[in-house]
Design a protein around this motif. Structure first.
Motif, PDB file in Angstrom:
ATOM      1  N   ILE A 102     -23.292 -24.623  18.430  1.00 47.39           N
ATOM      2  CA  ILE A 102     -22.558 -25.141  19.589  1.00 47.39           C
ATOM      3  C   ILE A 102     -22.598 -24.135  20.742  1.00 47.39           C
ATOM      4  O   ILE A 102     -22.780 -24.518  21.908  1.00 47.39           O
ATOM      5  CB  ILE A 102     -21.097 -25.454  19.207  1.00 47.39           C
ATOM      6  N   ALA A 103     -22.448 -22.847  20.422  1.00 48.93           N
ATOM      7  CA  ALA A 103     -22.493 -21.807  21.461  1.00 48.93           C
ATOM      8  C   ALA A 103     -23.867 -21.762  22.125  1.00 48.93           C
ATOM      9  O   ALA A 103     -23.977 -21.606  23.348  1.00 48.93           O
ATOM     10  CB  ALA A 103     -22.147 -20.450  20.858  1.00 48.93           C
ATOM     11  N   LEU A 104     -24.904 -21.910  21.324  1.00 45.84           N
ATOM     12  CA  LEU A 104     -26.267 -21.930  21.890  1.00 45.84           C
ATOM     13  C   LEU A 104     -26.484 -23.155  22.769  1.00 45.84           C
ATOM     14  O   LEU A 104     -27.080 -23.058  23.852  1.00 45.84           O
ATOM     15  CB  LEU A 104     -27.299 -21.906  20.754  1.00 45.84           C
ATOM     16  N   PHE A 105     -25.997 -24.302  22.316  1.00 43.22           N
ATOM     17  CA  PHE A 105     -26.135 -25.532  23.115  1.00 43.22           C
ATOM     18  C   PHE A 105     -25.356 -25.398  24.428  1.00 43.22           C
ATOM     19  O   PHE A 105     -25.844 -25.782  25.497  1.00 43.22           O
ATOM     20  CB  PHE A 105     -25.633 -26.728  22.308  1.00 43.22           C
ATOM     21  N   GLY A 106     -24.150 -24.836  24.334  1.00 42.87           N
ATOM     22  CA  GLY A 106     -23.360 -24.610  25.542  1.00 42.87           C
ATOM     23  C   GLY A 106     -24.044 -23.652  26.493  1.00 42.87           C
ATOM     24  O   GLY A 106     -24.002 -23.830  27.719  1.00 42.87           O
ATOM     25  N   ALA A 107     -24.720 -22.636  25.933  1.00 42.70           N
ATOM     26  CA  ALA A 107     -25.450 -21.672  26.762  1.00 42.70           C
ATOM     27  C   ALA A 107     -26.590 -22.349  27.511  1.00 42.70           C
ATOM     28  O   ALA A 107     -26.841 -22.045  28.684  1.00 42.70           O
ATOM     29  CB  ALA A 107     -25.981 -20.537  25.892  1.00 42.70           C
ATOM     30  N   LEU A 108     -27.283 -23.251  26.833  1.00 40.18           N
ATOM     31  CA  LEU A 108     -28.374 -23.989  27.481  1.00 40.18           C
ATOM     32  C   LEU A 108     -27.853 -24.806  28.660  1.00 40.18           C
ATOM     33  O   LEU A 108     -28.490 -24.864  29.724  1.00 40.18           O
ATOM     34  CB  LEU A 108     -29.068 -24.907  26.463  1.00 40.18           C
ATOM     35  N   LEU A 109     -26.689 -25.414  28.485  1.00 36.71           N
ATOM     36  CA  LEU A 109     -26.104 -26.202  29.566  1.00 36.71           C
ATOM     37  C   LEU A 109     -25.664 -25.304  30.721  1.00 36.71           C
ATOM     38  O   LEU A 109     -25.941 -25.604  31.890  1.00 36.71           O
ATOM     39  CB  LEU A 109     -24.912 -27.011  29.046  1.00 36.71           C
ATOM     40  N   LEU A 110     -24.994 -24.204  30.396  1.00 34.34           N
ATOM     41  CA  LEU A 110     -24.516 -23.296  31.441  1.00 34.34           C
ATOM     42  C   LEU A 110     -25.662 -22.596  32.161  1.00 34.34           C
ATOM     43  O   LEU A 110     -25.518 -22.182  33.313  1.00 34.34           O
ATOM     44  CB  LEU A 110     -23.568 -22.252  30.832  1.00 34.34           C
ATOM     45  N   HIS A 111     -26.788 -22.465  31.479  1.00 40.71           N
ATOM     46  CA  HIS A 111     -27.954 -21.821  32.077  1.00 40.71           C
ATOM     47  C   HIS A 111     -28.702 -22.753  33.018  1.00 40.71           C
ATOM     48  O   HIS A 111     -29.545 -22.309  33.807  1.00 40.71           O
ATOM     49  CB  HIS A 111     -28.893 -21.327  30.973  1.00 40.71           C
TER      50      HIS A 111
ATOM     51  N   ALA B 173     -25.058 -16.465  29.772  1.00 39.23           N
ATOM     52  CA  ALA B 173     -24.676 -17.859  29.522  1.00 39.23           C
ATOM     53  C   ALA B 173     -24.210 -18.024  28.076  1.00 39.23           C
ATOM     54  O   ALA B 173     -23.215 -18.705  27.797  1.00 39.23           O
ATOM     55  CB  ALA B 173     -25.853 -18.785  29.804  1.00 39.23           C
ATOM     56  N   PHE B 174     -24.928 -17.383  27.146  1.00 41.80           N
ATOM     57  CA  PHE B 174     -24.563 -17.437  25.731  1.00 41.80           C
ATOM     58  C   PHE B 174     -23.234 -16.712  25.502  1.00 41.80           C
ATOM     59  O   PHE B 174     -22.395 -17.169  24.719  1.00 41.80           O
ATOM     60  CB  PHE B 174     -25.671 -16.806  24.885  1.00 41.80           C
ATOM     61  N   PHE B 175     -23.039 -15.596  26.181  1.00 41.09           N
ATOM     62  CA  PHE B 175     -21.783 -14.854  26.084  1.00 41.09           C
ATOM     63  C   PHE B 175     -20.618 -15.738  26.544  1.00 41.09           C
ATOM     64  O   PHE B 175     -19.581 -15.836  25.868  1.00 41.09           O
ATOM     65  CB  PHE B 175     -21.851 -13.591  26.938  1.00 41.09           C
TER      66      PHE B 175
END
Length: 447
Positions: free
Chosen positions: A21-30, A44-46
């Motif tokens: 989920i954190a990786l998916f969220g990072a992709l979106l925030l990136h 973004a991952f942080f």
């Protein structure tokens, strides 16, 4: 393989789920539409990890560096972290009336720290009702307050964001300078801290207290009694400590009125334990305040809620064990005896937490030698306990915004492990040895 009646595979799935989920969220925030200023994937991952773990440590300013879409993504990750991704999944299952398998129910049980499978779905539905009702009330109250100084549409968004963020103990804010402008505002201070306390008590405790108040439950469980007593004690003691240590500090509360000193001390004390909001520049606190703050953060809140840390019940069990070991050896409280297995689990959590924090602080002190050790200890404790409070980077971000990439990775690991709990994290990363059917002779060791 089971140990302490727990399935290691369940915790591995929980940990893997939050990482995904954190990786998916990072992709979106990136994505370009989610941010207004350049952001690399690690940041973004942080940010995504900080949100889904309900920590709140920030390497980017949520108010300035992210678009409205980016802020919505962060808030969604916070809500997923608060309810647990299995909770979100089962919420969808309930809506479409699809049958849930045993493995999914077991994941939900562990993510909510519910004691058994019996009544799990009824409990979960009540948890959903409690969460959305409390967040709605918080959003209404905050919107009413914010509407006094901004247009209603903006006030509504700010009210919703900060209500969800506070209840889930995340500490994310969409004010550029945090809540510093509201340090003397009684309404904001009390609403935010009330949401934090309620979220940090744990869902099981909230449901029990509700039924007890409605006379539908004759007696509170031992767990609930211990959580309430420990929480009240920690709130009062931490408030008094901050008040005493910072009373004459001109850079924090030294120039405040007596009432505002108490108000600010109370706000800091509540956020020390479970959330990451701040109405003062934490970098100006005395080292003694930062040290005790680190201890309070490591203790954390209650199991099965939105708070992190070792948990108040763990610390209480250890203190009871020390006390009764000196007396007669039978560990008891409120007319109940604490099982040996619970005491063993508490020791594992305490030792694991201590080793974990010490290793992380040592690594950070080697990688970030230009920072004070107390500041690194404070940041590490904040990440481990998923608190999010920080001495800051001299501006509007957390201290870790100045860290090198390897140091940020360490903080990310701390936040992820803090979300599922140190005990679950240890069980998920260490293999269990095969059973040994031998009896070894006892050996005496001098202590």
């Amino acid at each position: 393989m089971k140990q302490f009646g727990l399935d290691r595979r369940t915790f591995k799935i929980l940990l893997a789920g939050y990482i995904i989920i954190a990786l998916f969220g990072a992709l979106l925030l990136h994505s370009s539409w989610a941010h207004t200023t350049p952001i690399d994937f690690l940041d973004a991952f942080f940010t995504s990890t900080s949100a889904v773990s309900m920590t709140g440590l920030a390497v980017k300013n949520t108010a300035v560096d992210f678009t409205l879409a980016g802020q919505i993504i962060i808030l969604a990750l916070v809500q997923i972290g608060g309810l647990g991704y299995m909770g979100i999944g089962l919420f969808v299952y309930i809506l479409i009336r699809k049958k849930v398998g045993f493995s999914a129910r077991n994941l939900l049980k562990e993510s909510l720290f519910y004691p058994s499978m019996d009544g799990l779905f009824k409990f979960f539905k009540k948890v959903l009702l409690f969460i959305f009702t409390i967040e709605l009330i918080g959003a209404i109250l905050l919107t009413m307050r914010f509407a006094l100084e901004m247009n209603f549409k903006k006030a509504l968004w700010f009210g919703i964001f900060h209500s969800i963020s506070a209840f889930n103990n995340s500490g994310f804010t969409i004010f550029e300078h945090g809540l510093i402008a509201y340090k003397h505002d009684i309404a904001i201070n009390l609403i935010i801290t009330s949401l934090i306390i309620i979220g940090g008590l744990g869902y099981f405790v909230l449901v029990e207290l509700y039924f007890f108040q409605r006379k539908k439950l004759q007696n509170l469980s031992l767990h609930t009694k211990m959580v309430v007593v420990a929480s009240i004690f920690l709130i009062f003691s931490s408030t008094l400590i901050i008040f005493a240590f910072e009373y004459s500090n001109p850079q924090t509360i030294g120039h405040f009125s007596f009432f505002d000193k108490i108000l600010s001390s109370y706000f800091i004390a509540i956020n020390y334990r479970t959330a990451g909001f701040n109405t003062l520049d934490m970098g100006h606190l005395h080292d003694a305040s930062l040290f005790f703050g680190s201890l309070f953060m490591v203790i954390g809140g209650a199991p099965g809620g939105t708070a992190g840390g070792m948990k108040v019940t763990t610390v209480m069990v250890l203190l009871l064990y020390a006390y009764w070991s000196i007396r007669d050896g039978r560990v008891r409280i409120f007319g109940h005896e604490i099982p040996r297995e619970t005491i063993s689990k508490a020791f594992i959590i305490a030792v694991g937490s201590a080793v974990y924090i010490v290793i992380a602080v040592i690594l950070l002190s080697l990688l970030e030698s230009n920072f004070d050790f107390i500041a690194l200890l404070f940041e590490t404790s904040s990440a481990f306990a998923t608190v999010g409070i920080s001495v800051g980077n001299g501006g509007t971000l957390s201290l870790c915004a100045l860290f090198s990439d390897p140091s940020k990775v360490i903080i990310i690991i701390m936040m992820l492990s803090g979300r599922i709990g140190v005990f679950a994290f240890l069980l998920s990363v260490f293999k269990q040895d095969k059973a040994i059917h031998l009896k070894f002779p006892e050996g005496k060791v001098n202590l």
